[in-house]
Design an enzyme around this catalytic site. Structure first.
Site, PDB file in Angstrom:
ATOM      1  N   HIS A   1      -5.199 -32.907  -2.634  1.00  0.00           N
ATOM      2  CA  HIS A   1      -5.360 -32.111  -3.741  1.00  0.00           C
ATOM      3  C   HIS A   1      -4.481 -32.420  -4.859  1.00  0.00           C
ATOM      4  O   HIS A   1      -3.475 -32.033  -4.746  1.00  0.00           O
ATOM      5  CB  HIS A   1      -5.714 -30.624  -3.715  1.00  0.00           C
ATOM      6  CG  HIS A   1      -6.962 -30.515  -3.073  1.00  0.00           C
ATOM      7  ND1 HIS A   1      -7.539 -29.239  -3.116  1.00  0.00           N
ATOM      8  CD2 HIS A   1      -7.845 -31.173  -2.150  1.00  0.00           C
ATOM      9  CE1 HIS A   1      -8.904 -29.204  -2.712  1.00  0.00           C
ATOM     10  NE2 HIS A   1      -8.875 -30.247  -2.010  1.00  0.00           N
TER      11      HIS A   1
ATOM     12  N   TYR B   1      -8.586 -20.325  -8.158  1.00  0.00           N
ATOM     13  CA  TYR B   1      -7.929 -19.054  -8.032  1.00  0.00           C
ATOM     14  C   TYR B   1      -8.657 -18.220  -9.425  1.00  0.00           C
ATOM     15  O   TYR B   1      -8.379 -18.609 -10.358  1.00  0.00           O
ATOM     16  CB  TYR B   1      -6.559 -19.095  -8.154  1.00  0.00           C
ATOM     17  CG  TYR B   1      -5.711 -19.752  -7.085  1.00  0.00           C
ATOM     18  CD1 TYR B   1      -5.836 -20.943  -6.852  1.00  0.00           C
ATOM     19  CD2 TYR B   1      -5.333 -18.818  -5.860  1.00  0.00           C
ATOM     20  CE1 TYR B   1      -4.863 -21.417  -5.741  1.00  0.00           C
ATOM     21  CE2 TYR B   1      -4.720 -19.364  -4.881  1.00  0.00           C
ATOM     22  CZ  TYR B   1      -4.396 -20.771  -4.829  1.00  0.00           C
ATOM     23  OH  TYR B   1      -3.839 -21.113  -3.645  1.00  0.00           O
TER      24      TYR B   1
ATOM     25  N   PRO C   1      -0.851 -14.251   0.912  1.00  0.00           N
ATOM     26  CA  PRO C   1      -1.276 -15.563   0.899  1.00  0.00           C
ATOM     27  C   PRO C   1      -1.558 -16.246  -0.640  1.00  0.00           C
ATOM     28  O   PRO C   1      -1.827 -17.431  -0.385  1.00  0.00           O
ATOM     29  CB  PRO C   1      -2.654 -15.334   1.621  1.00  0.00           C
ATOM     30  CG  PRO C   1      -2.962 -13.890   1.427  1.00  0.00           C
ATOM     31  CD  PRO C   1      -1.638 -13.087   1.046  1.00  0.00           C
TER      32      PRO C   1
ATOM     33  N   LYS D   1       2.049 -20.029   1.025  1.00  0.00           N
ATOM     34  CA  LYS D   1       3.721 -20.494   1.127  1.00  0.00           C
ATOM     35  C   LYS D   1       3.665 -20.097   2.647  1.00  0.00           C
ATOM     36  O   LYS D   1       4.930 -20.405   3.029  1.00  0.00           O
ATOM     37  CB  LYS D   1       4.426 -19.731   0.121  1.00  0.00           C
ATOM     38  CG  LYS D   1       4.164 -20.190  -1.224  1.00  0.00           C
ATOM     39  CD  LYS D   1       4.599 -21.705  -1.196  1.00  0.00           C
ATOM     40  CE  LYS D   1       4.506 -22.266  -2.653  1.00  0.00           C
ATOM     41  NZ  LYS D   1       4.090 -23.776  -2.528  1.00  0.00           N
TER      42      LYS D   1
ATOM     43  N   TYR E   1       3.800 -24.788  -6.667  1.00  0.00           N
ATOM     44  CA  TYR E   1       2.669 -24.933  -5.670  1.00  0.00           C
ATOM     45  C   TYR E   1       2.913 -26.002  -4.806  1.00  0.00           C
ATOM     46  O   TYR E   1       2.749 -26.046  -3.664  1.00  0.00           O
ATOM     47  CB  TYR E   1       1.497 -25.061  -6.695  1.00  0.00           C
ATOM     48  CG  TYR E   1       0.238 -24.581  -5.733  1.00  0.00           C
ATOM     49  CD1 TYR E   1      -0.304 -23.119  -5.778  1.00  0.00           C
ATOM     50  CD2 TYR E   1      -0.378 -25.396  -4.926  1.00  0.00           C
ATOM     51  CE1 TYR E   1      -1.372 -23.003  -5.041  1.00  0.00           C
ATOM     52  CE2 TYR E   1      -1.449 -25.178  -4.255  1.00  0.00           C
ATOM     53  CZ  TYR E   1      -2.118 -23.879  -4.401  1.00  0.00           C
ATOM     54  OH  TYR E   1      -3.280 -23.893  -3.584  1.00  0.00           O
TER      55      TYR E   1
HETATM   56  C1  PHB Z   1      -7.210 -20.953   2.519  1.00  0.00           C
HETATM   57  O1  PHB Z   1      -7.611 -21.961   2.433  1.00  0.00           O
HETATM   58  O2  PHB Z   1      -7.328 -20.215   3.399  1.00  0.00           O
HETATM   59  C2  PHB Z   1      -6.292 -20.384   1.217  1.00  0.00           C
HETATM   60  C3  PHB Z   1      -5.783 -21.308   0.503  1.00  0.00           C
HETATM   61  C4  PHB Z   1      -5.007 -21.148  -0.516  1.00  0.00           C
HETATM   62  C5  PHB Z   1      -4.335 -19.856  -0.416  1.00  0.00           C
HETATM   63  C6  PHB Z   1      -4.600 -18.893   0.583  1.00  0.00           C
HETATM   64  C7  PHB Z   1      -5.583 -19.442   1.414  1.00  0.00           C
HETATM   65  O3  PHB Z   1      -3.578 -19.572  -1.374  1.00  0.00           O
END
Ligand code: PHB
Ligand code: APR
Length: 389
Positions: free
Chosen positions: A72, A200, A292, A296, A384
């Site tokens: 990505h 997000y 989450p 990280k 990130y």
């Molecule tokens: C996930 O794919 O479960 C996931 C991805 C990004 C995040 C948290 C969880 O920030």
């Protein structure tokens, strides 16, 4: 029994450390409280920083990730119907890899088993002894029978609820914690992801995240209250609430279906200092927890493993202990930066129960700044994709 390194905990950080040490001819024994299937049954995130993918490559367990993982080069952030992209490659020259933590753990187990690594499951009553001496040992039980392993070092990779952190005397420890007044309700569904990059999202109704595992396995999250019960959420109610929080175009494009997993995760930031005591070293969730939002958790566990692995390698290859003596200092320096990013990203995208109209204006102004400022986007992208080790 005698070994060089006893590793308490057979989760991703314990297994990665054991595999890396094995590659350098350093013996270890992994003690895991549960069964392998139980460990692999836990649904966890799946965004891997370059530091972790490089470590997995060094550990010889990157083949399937390279075949099945998704590179990505950016991510999307939305608020209301506004949506903008953070271009990781443009700002940092790096990308992340979307590949489930469960798959990483599975690949590590296979590698350990291929090289007949010492993995002990269903281990009870682990007690770490004399860690503050030059001759520590660990006692444990399997099926009621007591055992003892003498070793040079102990790696506490047993997560937040393990025994390792508690082995460090309370008078030596400083603990820092922030509990967020909300959780994440997550759903896994065998449906095509709504977008080929993560979204997000924030909205007056709160946070949402659109993620994936593969082209027909999607992972979605919505912010919920901490005392929410996942059983109270029908799939229809979940999809309706998710659609309310993402831009209209994505809501229209969203393919819904039955959930194959549905659970709630609390959001918390936690750090314990120091991350070593004598010959005991804490790695991963045993020492720190992040919300989450920034993905990280596993990545910061990996940087701990990186510092400890190199310190142990130096010790066994040269007799020099600088690396292990500086472990806690080095690991914590990066842990706090990951904590800061995870706290910042969580504060930006979630709605708080006691938020004032002014607070909301601040969030929107921060989002507007992030949307319009290359410098702000670069800072977000650097964090990130993963700060250098
Ligand atoms: C996930 O794919 O479960 C996931 C991805 C990004 C995040 C948290 C969880 O920030
Ligand atoms: N004895 C032996 N094993 C134990 C004990 C104990 N007393 N207590 C816990 N364990 C085992 C758990 O069963 C678990 O398999 O230690 C392992 C710890 O694994 P994780 O909790 O996955 O922690 P870690 O390996 O540090 O991985 C961190 O996991 O929770 C995610 O977001 C987090 O992604 C991060 C990653």
């Amino acid at each position: 029994m005698k070994t060089q390194v006893v590793i308490v905990g057979g989760g991703p950080s314990g297994l990665l450390l054991s595999q890396l040490l094995h590659m350098r001819g350093i013996d270890s024994v992994v003690l895991e409280r549960r069964t392998k299937d139980y460990v692999l049954g836990r649904i966890r995130a799946g965004v891997l920083e370059r530091g972790l993918t490089d470590l997995l490559r060094e550990a010889g367990v990157a083949d399937r990730m390279d075949r099945e993982g998704f590179p990505h080069h950016g991510t999307l952030i939305s608020y209301g119907d506004e949506m903008f992209r953070i271009n990781f490659s443009e700002h940092t020259g790096h990308m992340v890899t979307v590949y489930g933590q469960t798959e990483v753990t599975r690949d590590l187990y296979e590698a350990r088993e291929r090289s007949c690594g010492a993995l002990l499951f269903n281990v009870d009553h682990v007690v770490i002894q004399d860690a503050d001496s030059d001759a520590p040992h660990v006692t444990y039980e399997i099926a009621g029978v007591s055992h003892r392993i003498d070793c040079d070092f102990i790696a506490g990779c047993d997560g937040f609820h393990g025994v390792s952190r508690a082995t460090i005397p309370y008078r030596v420890r400083s603990e820092y914690e922030k509990v967020y007044p909300f959780g994440w309700l997550g759903v896994l569904s065998e449906t095509p992801p709504v977008n080929d990059e993560l979204i997000y999202a924030t909205s007056p109704a709160g946070f949402a995240l659109c993620s994936m595992r593969n082209s027909n396995l999607s992972r979605y999250y919505i912010q919920c209250s901490v005392d929410e019960d996942a059983a109270n959420w029908s799939d229809d109610a979940f999809w309706a609430e998710l659609k309310r929080r993402i831009p209209a175009a994505q809501a229209d494009a969203l393919v819904t279906g039955p959930s194959i997993e549905k659970s709630i995760a609390p959001l918390r930031s936690f750090v314990t200092e120091p991350m070593q005591w004598g010959r005991l070293f804490l790695c991963g969730d045993a020492a720190h927890i992040v919300p989450p939002t920034g993905a990280k958790g596993l990545n910061t566990a990996a940087s701990d493993v990186h510092y400890l692995y190199h310190g142990l390698r130096q010790f066994y290859e040269t007799g020099i202990s600088d690396g292990i003596d500086a472990y806690s200092h080095k690991a914590l320096a990066r842990v706090w930066k990951a904590e800061r990013f995870s706290w910042w990203f969580s504060s930006l995208l979630h709605r708080y129960p006691d938020q004032t109209a002014f607070d909301i204006k601040m969030q929107i102004a921060e989002l507007e700044f992030l949307r319009s400022s290359p410098a702000a986007q670069k800072a977000m992208a650097e964090n990130y994709v993963g700060l250098p080790y």
